[in-house]
Motif scaffolding. Sequence first.
Motif, short mmCIF file in Angstrom:
data_model
loop_
_atom_site.label_atom_id
_atom_site.label_comp_id
_atom_site.label_asym_id
_atom_site.label_seq_id
_atom_site.Cartn_x
_atom_site.Cartn_y
_atom_site.Cartn_z
N LEU A 64 0.84 -1.21 0.00
CA LEU A 64 0.00 0.00 0.00
C LEU A 64 0.87 1.25 0.00
CD1 LEU A 64 -2.72 -1.00 2.63
CD2 LEU A 64 -3.03 -0.82 0.17
N PRO A 65 0.40 2.35 -0.64
CA PRO A 65 1.18 3.59 -0.63
C PRO A 65 1.26 4.20 0.78
CG PRO A 65 -0.95 3.92 -1.74
CD PRO A 65 -0.81 2.45 -1.47
N ASP A 66 2.21 5.09 0.99
CA ASP A 66 2.37 5.83 2.27
C ASP A 66 2.65 4.91 3.47
OD1 ASP A 66 1.51 8.13 0.86
OD2 ASP A 66 -0.58 7.63 1.29
N LEU A 67 3.20 3.73 3.24
CA LEU A 67 3.38 2.82 4.38
C LEU A 67 4.79 2.24 4.39
CD1 LEU A 67 1.48 1.87 6.60
CD2 LEU A 67 1.04 -0.19 5.30
N GLY A 68 5.64 2.83 5.29
CA GLY A 68 7.01 2.32 5.42
C GLY A 68 7.03 1.04 6.24
N PRO A 69 8.20 0.38 6.32
CA PRO A 69 8.31 -0.89 7.05
C PRO A 69 7.90 -0.77 8.52
CG PRO A 69 10.36 -0.37 5.88
CD PRO A 69 9.44 0.79 5.68
N LYS A 70 8.26 0.37 9.17
CA LYS A 70 7.97 0.50 10.60
C LYS A 70 6.45 0.54 10.83
CE LYS A 70 9.20 3.01 14.75
NZ LYS A 70 9.18 4.32 15.30
N LYS A 97 -5.90 6.75 6.67
CA LYS A 97 -5.40 6.87 5.30
C LYS A 97 -5.21 5.48 4.67
CE LYS A 97 -2.27 10.06 3.03
NZ LYS A 97 -1.13 10.97 3.21
N VAL A 98 -4.62 4.57 5.46
CA VAL A 98 -4.34 3.23 4.96
C VAL A 98 -5.65 2.48 4.70
CG1 VAL A 98 -3.28 1.03 5.56
CG2 VAL A 98 -2.12 3.12 6.14
N ILE A 99 -6.63 2.66 5.60
CA ILE A 99 -7.93 2.00 5.39
C ILE A 99 -8.60 2.57 4.13
CG2 ILE A 99 -10.28 1.80 6.33
CD1 ILE A 99 -8.99 1.27 9.08
N GLY A 100 -8.39 3.87 3.90
CA GLY A 100 -8.91 4.48 2.66
C GLY A 100 -8.36 3.77 1.43
#
Length: 701
Positions: free
Chosen positions: A16-22, A174-177
């Motif tokens: 997913l976009p906007d999602l780094g490993p942490k 944002k991620v759920i979006g």
Amino acid sequence: MRPSLLDPLFASITKLPDLGPKRAELLATLLGREDAEETRVVDLLFHAPTRLIDRRNQPGIARAPQGAIVTVTGRVDRHQPPPRENRAAPYRVFLHDETGELALTFFRPKANWLDKALPVDEIVTVSGKIDWFNGRPSMVHPDFMVKASEAAAMPLTEPVYPLTAGLTPKVLRKVIGHALERIPDFPEWIDASLLSKQGFGSAKSAFERLHEPRDEADIDPQSPARRRLAYDEFLAGQVSLALVRQRLRKVAGHPVRSSGVLSEKILAALPFSPTNSQKLAVSEILQDMASDMRMLRLVQGDVGAGKTLVALLAMAAVVESGGQAVLMAPTEILARQHHATLSKMAEAAGISVEVLTGRTKGKEREAVLERIASGAAQIVIGTHALFQDTVIYHNLMLAVVDEQHRFGVHQRLRLTSKGVSPHMLVMTATPIPRTLVLAAFGDMDVSKLTEKPAGRKPIQTVTVPSERIGEIVARLKTAIAEGKKAYWICPLVEETEESELTSVEERFDTLARSLNAPIGLVHGRMKGDEKDAAMLAFKTGETRLLVATTVVEVGVDVPDATIMVIEHAERFGLAQLHQLRGRVGRGAEASSCILLYKGPLSQNGKARLSILRDSEDGFLIAEEDLKLRGEGELLGTRQSGTPGFKIASLEAHADLLEIARKDAAYLLERDPDLTSERGEAVRTLLYLHRRDEAVRFLRAG
């Protein structure tokens, strides 16, 4: 194969976009998955919001009610940083509207951040919870702050989700979006007449409404979107349980026919006679096993209702028929305890009983495996080790599983694949309400043991506030000096900073100093043999007090223990407290259970403790617990095999569970291989709910 339609939902969240490993790892923790790669986009869809922030409430500063979330537009008057000598003091920013003044309060904000965000004389819009103190309103860390000119971009309603430390609501939303954007148009798996009768929309629109609620009504468990998703979840569960059952029933069972000679020998050697409900349960089991259909029966008996004897009489019938039986327990301690009890009882009938656990090693293990393969071992008791591939049975006809809720459906299947097709008897000491039986086991036949064996005395239960702990310790000292044995249960293993609960180790230290008597310690982090040694020392009387976590909840039998102290009783579920209490009152002496609680208790907490104080009927307690707490907690923690629903709730949606059960039965009767148009859609539903195992049974046929 999972339909390609679902591929976007079964991609790893790391895509997913906007999602780094942490952040991805934090999300995995939140969603209960092992790691980020294993966490799928679909897991986000099932992470439901618990409430709604409504920013449409804009009453003006002076009219803002205590504790409400409100939105305020006003002019920034001044900043009041903390004094140099006290950096821990809050930073305040004051603003006003035409009705009054509001203090925005911040703790340890980053330097200059507030100067930029809230410049003096700027008109701003802020939203957050109002607290009134000494007649003045304040808002601590507003969750939204923008210049009034940009306020149009502020969402007026916003769902609030469960979070984990380090993850902000903004990132999660944002991620759920992004997850919502990936939802395909699902084929319809619900029957058309049911759709219109219940007023359900499509599954896709239900997910969208779940995560984009417009008002409080959308958050309610009875909202159409939530009911639709709850029904889907129940249907997936009931279809997969019915498929497992269909598969288990497909293979004919071995009829067990016994004259009852061995059972009579066992009963003749007992110092008591079985209760009526034990006799009834045994006759139901024998009737089931006598047919060529495989038995699938659940025996529910309250603590101390005598399930072990019922299991033994069923196993004796199998031995008499020339077969073998296994009894599987959730822990090493329990397996060895069952072995000790059952071998003594079986001795009278000359039945050989073996024990096999992960700790049976080397030559001893080889010898046991050999006796199992040759049929010399007639009853085998053990843990998961019983169904490893190295264990070959001579003629396995009955599998008994103890404390069912600790074993998943798939483990039951692995066990039953051992024999040609053994009968299955499942025993649980958690009296489970019917709705839960349905959810966890589907249509299993149920026998209930409702009476206590003769000679059991009632347990006196009292509730005591924790301020009086000194009195309890003094009474305990006297009791131990008189030769009595006691348990002391604590909820945590070690002290953590944010928790005020007394840890087991700390309580052990303080009691050892106060009592000046040998005491034992048992908790889940200890190694198996350390636990066994501590339990054994308590059983033999080397130690007189056992300080423990809930590890002792399941089945350790010390008949001469007569006192049970449960610290922070308000933290436990009713069914769990009832289980713990059942560890005492097993001998001829009168027993007592002391529930120590930390006040003030909530309404719910009071209700729970008083139900326990007034009743020893486990079935009544379980029904009450379901009303008060919900199904996730009733079966202990959400372990494999418990119906850990994401959206559905047994209290709110029990009516839908009943419909789903009938629907699943009707569907599989008409279309046992799920090849019709609706059948194919239901396959998609099963994959969506990660019920891949069930689909495999269709293929395995």
